[in-house]
Design an enzyme around this catalytic site. Structure first.
Site, short mmCIF file in Angstrom:
data_model
loop_
_atom_site.label_atom_id
_atom_site.label_comp_id
_atom_site.label_asym_id
_atom_site.label_seq_id
_atom_site.Cartn_x
_atom_site.Cartn_y
_atom_site.Cartn_z
N ASP A 72 0.55 -1.36 -0.40
CA ASP A 72 0.16 -0.04 -0.46
C ASP A 72 0.76 1.73 0.17
O ASP A 72 0.67 2.13 -1.09
CB ASP A 72 -0.57 0.02 0.99
CG ASP A 72 -1.89 1.53 1.58
OD1 ASP A 72 -2.50 1.24 0.61
OD2 ASP A 72 -1.32 2.09 2.17
N GLU A 123 -2.80 -5.53 -2.99
CA GLU A 123 -0.95 -4.88 -2.65
C GLU A 123 -0.24 -5.66 -2.09
O GLU A 123 0.90 -5.38 -2.22
CB GLU A 123 -2.33 -3.98 -1.69
CG GLU A 123 -2.15 -2.63 -1.97
CD GLU A 123 -3.65 -1.76 -1.19
OE1 GLU A 123 -3.51 -0.62 -1.09
OE2 GLU A 123 -3.45 -2.43 0.28
#
Length: 226
Positions: free
Chosen positions: A42, A114
């Site tokens: 992320d 992610e």
């Protein structure tokens, strides 16, 4: 599991496969799982996308850059990329998530993507990670423009059709699957000027409609370029 097709879709082959298997393991399947890699991915995604936007839009304001980044790193966009990579086929899920269709749920797909970014970074470093991210976000980056920044796909599709003086799209819910707390909606988008319908799957009707609208807009823009 054979990851050959996934490696080909990514344009990257893992040197240490344990990073890949961990990235594809949901918490419902036990430990080690992808939650820590998701945290890392992320942060990497946000940084790399911010740099790409800064370079691509030299006259964009801070607000425009912020909204653009948000549109690229949001769950729906990441889920679309994950679906394109067929990531759901490789996920390791617990029995409950398998039964409820977790392999196609937007939140699980986005988190796995992610985690995959974090895994690539650990396996190969920042430059390779950046190259892979920009490759699978290329089409989304190419569609961004200062005028459209912050507008959702349904709005952009409607404005495109209005500008071309074409009939507006219609949306229809085809199926609703899963338990009440974990429903998956499949929506059909029909655009009269397209010879085929487009479809979206999401954990709400709105998200499914947005995905279907995005697919329709892609087809229209591709047709115009052709």
């Amino acid at each position: 599991m054979d990851y050959t097709r996934l490696h080909q879709a990514l344009g990257y082959c893992f040197k240490q496969e344990h990073y890949l298997t961990t990235a594809l393991t949901h918490s419902s399947a036990g430990a080690p799982n992808n939650e820590r890699l998701e945290f890392l991915g992320d942060a990497l995604l946000s940084c790399i996308v911010a740099e790409a936007l800064y370079d691509r839009f030299p006259f964009a304001s801070e607000g425009e850059l912020t909204r653009s980044r948000a549109s690229l790193v949001k769950r729906d966009t990441l889920a679309q990329v994950a679906q394109h990579l067929e990531l759901g086929h490789y996920l390791r899920l617990g029995g409950g998530e398998l039964k409820s269709g977790g392999w196609q749920r937007a939140s699980i797909l986005a988190d796995a993507l992610e985690a995959l970014i974090g895994a690539i970074y650990l396996d190969a470093g920042m430059e390779t990670c950046k190259t892979v991210i920009l490759r699978f976000l290329r089409e989304h980056l190419d569609r961004l423009s200062p005028h459209d920044i912050g507008k959702d796909p349904k709005t952009r599709l409607q404005e495109y059709l209005q500008a071309e003086q074409q009939p507006l799209p219609t949306y229809q819910v085809l199926t609703i699957d899963g338990a009440p707390h974990a429903q998956l909606f499949k929506v059909e988008c029909q655009v009269p000027s397209l010879s085929q319908s487009t479809y979206g799957v999401g954990d709400s009707r709105r998200r499914a409609e947005q995905i279907a609208a995005s697919q329709a807009l892609n087809l229209l823009l591709h047709h115009d370029k052709g």
